[in-house]
Design an enzyme around this catalytic site. Structure first.
Site, PDB file in Angstrom:
ATOM      1  N   CYS B  90      16.805  38.017  50.342  1.00 36.49           N
ATOM      2  CA  CYS B  90      15.858  37.335  51.223  1.00 36.49           C
ATOM      3  C   CYS B  90      14.887  36.472  50.403  1.00 36.49           C
ATOM      4  O   CYS B  90      15.295  35.464  49.863  1.00 36.49           O
ATOM      5  CB  CYS B  90      15.148  38.355  52.105  1.00 36.49           C
ATOM      6  SG  CYS B  90      14.330  37.613  53.522  1.00 36.49           S
ATOM      7  N   HIS B 207      19.388  42.066  54.386  1.00 37.99           N
ATOM      8  CA  HIS B 207      18.777  43.129  53.570  1.00 37.99           C
ATOM      9  C   HIS B 207      19.664  44.378  53.512  1.00 37.99           C
ATOM     10  O   HIS B 207      19.492  45.280  54.337  1.00 37.99           O
ATOM     11  CB  HIS B 207      17.457  43.551  54.214  1.00 37.99           C
ATOM     12  CG  HIS B 207      16.351  42.569  54.067  1.00 37.99           C
ATOM     13  ND1 HIS B 207      15.447  42.597  53.026  1.00 37.99           N
ATOM     14  CD2 HIS B 207      15.981  41.531  54.849  1.00 37.99           C
ATOM     15  CE1 HIS B 207      14.575  41.626  53.175  1.00 37.99           C
ATOM     16  NE2 HIS B 207      14.868  40.948  54.262  1.00 37.99           N
ATOM     17  N   GLU B 209      19.382  46.831  51.553  1.00 42.57           N
ATOM     18  CA  GLU B 209      18.559  48.017  51.250  1.00 42.57           C
ATOM     19  C   GLU B 209      17.908  48.599  52.507  1.00 42.57           C
ATOM     20  O   GLU B 209      17.421  49.718  52.487  1.00 42.57           O
ATOM     21  CB  GLU B 209      17.491  47.655  50.191  1.00 42.57           C
ATOM     22  CG  GLU B 209      16.259  46.918  50.692  1.00 42.57           C
ATOM     23  CD  GLU B 209      16.491  45.437  51.009  1.00 42.57           C
ATOM     24  OE1 GLU B 209      17.629  44.959  50.882  1.00 42.57           O
ATOM     25  OE2 GLU B 209      15.505  44.763  51.390  1.00 42.57           O
TER      26      GLU B 209
END
Lengths: 83, 246
Positions: B90, B207, B209
């Site tokens: 990002c 994302h 994560e």
């Protein structure tokens, strides 16, 4: 010598400018349908110390190329006056 | 026991996904994660450096433009140019593009809205460390959260990205179909992530994560991260009860 640079950074014409497009749409609501193709960029003003105008121009150009504008998405133009 | 795999996560002022990334990596017992402050000039022996998501420097001027000049970035750029592995998510992806470590730029979403939602992505190739372990036909559900994610580059660069297999992820439907309806931000060629020509620098807008813990109801990001680490470093180990099927 001190100079003042007035810099305009504008999105490339070939790229969609969603902000400008949204504002163009609002012109109709404002009763100004004759206004179209709004494009929105940035105006940057800065002061610079340099030996002469050519040196000032070179430094402002470097600032534009390497930080103030991203050449992939934006173009820039500036004027320089002694401050 | 062999030495742990050292991973550095850079923290800029305004980063806000650094801890999520640390958490996603810390489940592996042979991975040692260190946060690297943007004013540091030492990557502390990192074998992989990650630029996390967030709003570095408040996204002033353009997303990622100011972070590029943080003290640590000169080290990061030298490290990447010497072949070191670098991954940006990002805002990290935006910083990598602004640093010219990755081609292209991320513009305002075509809707001009900030978009925070789950999307699906399909690996764009089978030849990079981040995609090799993935099923090329399987769409992964990974969240996005960005206002400036419309990937753009010039026609020649786009052709090079396609020809050199540098497109690592494309937005798609949950069944892996590409199309404008599944492209959330107007990115060129549905691009969600790219790598450099040398294939050691990777960037993506979604994302992984944030989709790496079963408690959050989605572990597709974990499949991506774990596969990436194993391609780079070999086996990563975690307690059996936290494992997901690959």
């Amino acid at each position: 010598m001190k100079f003042i640079a007035e810099i305009d950074v504008m999105p490339h014409k070939a790229l969609l400018d969603p902000q400008g497009k949204a504002v163009t749409g609002s012109m109709k609501n404002l009763g100004l349908p004759e206004i179209g193709n709004v494009r929105i960029g940035k105006h940057i003003q800065l002061e610079i110390e340099a030996a002469n105008e050519a040196a000032a121009r070179e430094k402002v150009d470097k600032a534009c190329k390497e930080l103030l504008a991203n050449p992939i998405m934006e173009g820039y133009a500036f004027t320089l006056v002694q401050g | 026991m062999s030495a742990p795999i050292r991973i550095g996560v850079v923290v800029f002022p305004g980063s806000n996904c650094d801890q999520d990334m640390v958490d996603a990596l810390s489940v592996y017992s042979n991975v040692e994660v260190t946060k690297l402050w943007h004013k540091d000039q030492d990557l502390q022996g990192s074998q992989l450096v990650i630029l996390p998501g967030g709003f570095s420097y408040g996204d002033y001027l353009r997303s990622g433009a100011i972070a590029r000049f943080s003290p640590i970035m000169s080290e990061v750029i030298s490290y990447a140019n010497a072949g070191g592995y670098l991954f940006g998510v990002c805002n990290g992806f935006q910083i990598l593009c602004e640093s010219l470590l990755l081609p292209g730029a991320l513009l305002h979403n075509s809707s001009h809205s900030f978009i925070c939602q789950n999307v699906h992505v399909l690996p764009g190739n089978h030849s990079t460390a981040i995609t090799r372990s993935l099923n090329p036909q399987q769409a992964l559900k990974i969240p996005i959260a960005h206002g400036e994610g419309r990937y753009t580059t010039d026609t020649d660069s786009l052709k090079r990205l396609q020809d050199n297999e540098q497109i690592i992820f494309r937005y798609c439907s949950d069944e892996g179909i590409l199309g404008d309806d599944f492209n959330p931000n107007g990115s060129m060629d549905h691009i969600a992530g790219v790598c450099n020509a040398q294939k050691n620098v990777f960037g993506m807008m979604p994302h992984p994560e944030r989709a790496a813990d079963s408690l959050l109801g989605n572990t597709d990001g974990k499949i991506l991260i774990k596969g990436f680490l194993q391609e780079l470093f070999g086996e990563v180990m975690e307690p059996a009860d936290q494992s997901v099927s690959m």
